[in-house]
Write a protein that holds these residues in place. Structure first.
Motif, PDB file in Angstrom:
ATOM      1  N   GLU A   1       0.844  -1.136  -0.051  1.00  0.00           N
ATOM      2  CA  GLU A   1      -0.025   0.064  -0.173  1.00  0.00           C
ATOM      3  C   GLU A   1       0.938   1.363   0.034  1.00  0.00           C
ATOM      4  O   GLU A   1       0.199   2.359  -0.170  1.00  0.00           O
TER       5      GLU A   1
ATOM      6  N   ASP B   1       3.172   4.348  -1.260  1.00  0.00           N
ATOM      7  CA  ASP B   1       3.414   4.745  -2.521  1.00  0.00           C
ATOM      8  C   ASP B   1       4.786   4.639  -3.002  1.00  0.00           C
ATOM      9  O   ASP B   1       5.777   4.834  -2.149  1.00  0.00           O
TER      10      ASP B   1
ATOM     11  N   VAL C   1       7.356   7.140  -2.752  1.00  0.00           N
ATOM     12  CA  VAL C   1       8.144   7.379  -1.497  1.00  0.00           C
ATOM     13  C   VAL C   1       8.881   6.292  -1.142  1.00  0.00           C
ATOM     14  O   VAL C   1       9.987   6.357  -0.431  1.00  0.00           O
TER      15      VAL C   1
ATOM     16  N   ARG D   1       3.752   4.541   7.003  1.00  0.00           N
ATOM     17  CA  ARG D   1       2.169   4.182   6.665  1.00  0.00           C
ATOM     18  C   ARG D   1       1.507   4.746   8.064  1.00  0.00           C
ATOM     19  O   ARG D   1       0.279   5.068   7.917  1.00  0.00           O
TER      20      ARG D   1
ATOM     21  N   GLU E   1       7.067  11.235   2.708  1.00  0.00           N
ATOM     22  CA  GLU E   1       6.457  12.047   1.314  1.00  0.00           C
ATOM     23  C   GLU E   1       6.793  13.259   1.478  1.00  0.00           C
ATOM     24  O   GLU E   1       6.929  13.672   0.203  1.00  0.00           O
TER      25      GLU E   1
ATOM     26  N   ARG F   1       7.066  14.802  -9.226  1.00  0.00           N
ATOM     27  CA  ARG F   1       6.880  13.591 -10.011  1.00  0.00           C
ATOM     28  C   ARG F   1       7.080  13.740 -11.397  1.00  0.00           C
ATOM     29  O   ARG F   1       6.335  14.708 -11.894  1.00  0.00           O
TER      30      ARG F   1
ATOM     31  N   GLU G   1       8.097   8.541 -12.182  1.00  0.00           N
ATOM     32  CA  GLU G   1       6.975   7.578 -12.212  1.00  0.00           C
ATOM     33  C   GLU G   1       6.822   6.740 -13.443  1.00  0.00           C
ATOM     34  O   GLU G   1       6.928   7.632 -14.618  1.00  0.00           O
TER      35      GLU G   1
END
Length: 362
Positions: free
Chosen positions: A151, A153, A156, A324, A331, A337, A361
């Motif tokens: 889960e 990102d 990150v 998380r 982050e 990005r 990305e």
């Protein structure tokens, strides 16, 4: 069968990078093909392009990456197809003298993929730090893959692959920052700010950020610095650090720049019996000259931190879990990005100090 994908390659010293077609061979017995989701733009990639690491051109750049295991070799047991992983360049062997002495973070025989990736004409590529992740897919050894919470990102999580882990580990693993300690960090780029975040996570009570760039000092404050010192505005940084630590100096001083002058500042800015951690990377021609009696009389520890003395299997999942949970603001390191075509622009922004991390990305 071999696959052809896009990759960012540096073909000669100082030449602009190019997005070209590269060929991935079939994975060897313990190799893994990883589909890259995101990869941070690290200063080490620029150092490769500039010939600062070695001259084994052409280089396939990129190494701070997260992605999904797509294909595995016949003998792979560490990961499975579909696993979400962060890539690392410390695939420890388990057999060298460091590993056998219980110090695998010093492993002297780390693993990489068994076969090279190539250009279309068959020219072998040298992947940055054995990874080469500015690409749609890359080929690595299974030990270079660390499973983390899917889960997270990828923009990150991938940053743990190098610079952010180096800084966090410099504070937590090498410097052994403890609750109530005072910490000074010299140089507040990505690695230095990660050291600040690590010191905060460890419970340091005083965290002093030192830099000559007001923008970087603002980033450092956002990541946990309790005090800042603008080196362009004070005559004596050592005295300024001492003033913020009851005249004593900091318990731990982290040099995230790696120059003789910053190391000398770190050396004298620590408390008696304090610790200096060098995590900034010096160049081969740099020299340091200090009175030997000062080494003796001040005591304490002088340490170098390589990859934050981390164990990816231990540290990456833990740090992703803390992120998380909202306890580690990873982050905040993602400044922008971008796409594979934006690498050169990202290099310019990094050199100008405009970003903590640009992240590709895919």
């Amino acid at each position: 069968m071999p696959q052809q994908v896009r990759g960012v390659v540096a073909k000669s010293k100082g030449a602009p990078t190019e997005v070209v077609t590269i060929t991935l061979p079939d994975p060897g017995p313990r190799d893994v093909v990883v589909a890259i989701a995101a990869c941070g733009v690290c200063h080490t990639d620029l150092a490769y392009r500039e010939g600062g690491i070695n001259d084994e051109y052409p280089f396939l750049l990129g190494h701070e990456a997260a992605g999904t295991v797509e294909q595995i070799g016949d003998e792979v047991t560490h990961v499975a197809v579909g696993d979400y992983v962060v890539l690392n360049w410390r695939a420890v062997c388990g057999q060298c003298r460091a590993c056998k002495r219980g110090r695998p973070w010093y492993c002297f025989d780390t693993h990489n993929a068994s076969a090279p990736m190539t250009l279309e004409d068959g020219t072998e590529l040298t992947p940055a730090l054995g990874i080469g992740a500015f690409a749609d897919k890359t080929l690595v050894h299974e030990g270079q893959c660390t499973k983390v919470d899917p889960e997270a990102d990828p923009a990150v999580a991938g940053l743990l692959g190098c610079g952010v882990m180096a800084g966090l580990g410099a504070a937590m693993n090498t410097g052994h920052v403890e609750r109530g300690d005072s910490v000074a960090v010299i140089g507040c780029g990505g690695v230095g700010d990660a050291a600040i975040a690590g010191a905060r996570l460890a419970g340091a009570s005083t965290i002093i950020a030192v830099d000559r760039d007001a923008r970087k000092l603002a980033w450092a404050t956002d990541l946990g610095a309790t005090h800042t010192i603008d080196g362009s505005q004070v005559d004596d940084v050592v005295a300024a650090i001492q003033e913020l630590t009851d005249g004593n100096g900091a318990d731990v001083v982290i040099d995230a720049v790696g120059r003789p002058e910053t190391y000398e500042t770190a050396f004298y800015a620590r408390d008696l019996a304090g610790t200096v951690v060098l995590v900034g990377v010096p160049t081969p021609e740099m020299r340091l000259e200090l009175p030997l009696v000062d080494f003796f009389s001040r005591g304490g520890s002088l340490k170098s931190s390589w990859y934050g003395d981390c164990l990816p299997e231990r540290d990456f999942p833990m740090l992703v879990d803390l992120y998380r949970q909202g306890r580690l603001p990873l982050e905040k390191f993602v400044s922008e990005r971008i796409s594979l075509d934006d690498i050169e622009s990202a290099f310019h922004k990094m050199e100008a100090g405009e970003v903590l991390r640009s992240v590709v990305e895919l």
